[in-house]
Design an enzyme around this catalytic site. Structure first.
Site, PDB file in Angstrom:
ATOM      1  N   TYR A  12       0.487  -1.074   0.039  1.00 42.48           N
ATOM      2  CA  TYR A  12       0.036  -0.251   0.082  1.00 42.48           C
ATOM      3  C   TYR A  12       1.132   1.107  -0.006  1.00 42.48           C
ATOM      4  CZ  TYR A  12      -3.742   2.739   1.819  1.00 42.48           C
ATOM      5  OH  TYR A  12      -5.226   3.610   1.505  1.00 42.48           O
TER       6      TYR A  12
ATOM      7  N   LYS B 287       1.022   4.257  -3.309  1.00 40.74           N
ATOM      8  CA  LYS B 287       0.763   5.579  -2.794  1.00 40.74           C
ATOM      9  C   LYS B 287       1.915   6.602  -3.047  1.00 40.74           C
ATOM     10  CE  LYS B 287      -3.425   5.067  -1.133  1.00 40.74           C
ATOM     11  NZ  LYS B 287      -4.264   5.270  -2.381  1.00 40.74           N
TER      12      LYS B 287
END
Lengths: 78, 247
Positions: free
Chosen positions: B154, B158
């Site tokens: 994740y 990002k």
């Protein structure tokens, strides 16, 4: 001069904001007409729209002069 | 200021917590929306909740590359030929310690959070270039900057959005297209509501503002970046996190 050539030159003049007499068939978009790579993408999009042809990326990469564009379009338009 | 009347926007993940606040925020300023999400029933319900006129729902599974490539043309057609704003909000998590992380946990997160965003921007750049106007806003996360154990996938996705946005900001700036990110910190949502009280206390202790943020806090930053007034801001990340990370 062919009809395709006239329409191609008109698009080039409009998109690049150059004098019409500079847009000769031998003129290179980047070297002679001051286009950058993004301008080339836009010109190809405009040609596709004007002539209803699909110009794939590998063909677009080979179009460097006004004449290249006219030849490609003449060979591929329906 | 920040009037979006006459503008159209595509928002992914629009039926989620932050996404729905963003969609409502953009609509409140006058934009017409194409709201996207993978859950059709939830999306239709949100469209009804949104009310107003001229909004459309365009469902899409962002892990399906072909469907993603078709989404922008679909949205442009449904919105009457324009796309002024693209908000890449949809995101998934598949948390695991890196040593235990499965290939598909990595792939799924990168595919939905990063690759789908790239595909959507690539497709939207064409109409935006023709319009000589565009606003691309990707929702990242504080963990893209700070990292977080259990979220290697994740955090990478990002942080990837931030680097990608900076590259695209440079490619597209001359055509009046800006590309920016909004990085939320801890935001009140169904997920954080379910946390035990002790954990919530611990969480808020790390936030100088002393509380979790809301979807509206994120929406306000998105509305600003979408506006004509923000035209000179590109390649940036606005951190909306109550001061929990200052970068």
């Amino acid at each position: 001069m062919s009809e395709t050539a006239d329409r191609v030159k008109k698009i080039v003049v409009e998109h690049l904001g150059v004098e019409a007499d500079k847009v000769t068939e031998d003129a290179s978009f980047i070297d002679d007409l001051g286009a950058d790579s993004l301008d080339i993408v836009e010109l190809v999009m405009a040609f596709e729209e004007e002539f209803g042809v699909e110009i794939p990326d590998d063909a677009a990469e080979k179009i460097s002069t006004v004449k290249d564009a006219i030849t490609y379009i003449d060979e591929h338009k329906g | 200021m920040f009037d979006l009347t006459g503008m159209t926007a595509l928002v992914t993940g629009a039926s989620g917590g932050i996404g729905s606040a963003i969609a409502k925020g953009l609509a409140a300023q006058g934009a017409r929306l194409a709201v996207s999400g993978s859950n059709v029933a939830k999306l239709e319900a949100f469209l009804t909740e949104l009310g107003g006129e001229g909004h459309v729902a365009v469902p899409c599974d962002l892990s399906d590359a072909a469907a993603v490539d078709a989404l922008v043309p679909q949205a442009v057609a449904a919105l009457g030929g324009r796309i002024d704003v693209l908000v890449n909000n949809a995101g998934v998590t598949r948390d695991n310690l890196a040593m235990r992380m499965k290939d598909d946990e990595w792939d799924q997160v990168i595919r939905v959070n990063l690759e789908a965003a790239f595909r959507l921007i690539r497709a939207a750049a064409k109409p935006m270039m023709k319009q000589r106007f565009g606003r691309v806003i990707s929702i990242t996360s504080v963990v893209g900057q700070t990292g977080n154990p259990g979220q290697a996938n994740y955090a990478a996705s990002k942080a990837g959005l931030v680097g990608m946005s900076k590259a695209l900001a440079q490619e597209l700036a001359s055509r009046n297209i800006t590309v920016n990110c909004v990085a939320p910190g801890f935001i009140r949502s169904a997920m954080t509501d379910g946390l035990p009280e002790a954990q919530k206390t611990q969480l808020t202790a790390r936030i100088p503002a002393g509380d979790l943020g809301t979807g509206e806090d994120i929406a306000a930053a998105v509305v600003y970046l979408a506006s004509k007034e923000a035209g000179y801001v590109t390649g940036q990340t606005i951190h909306v996190n109550g001061g929990m990370a200052m970068v």
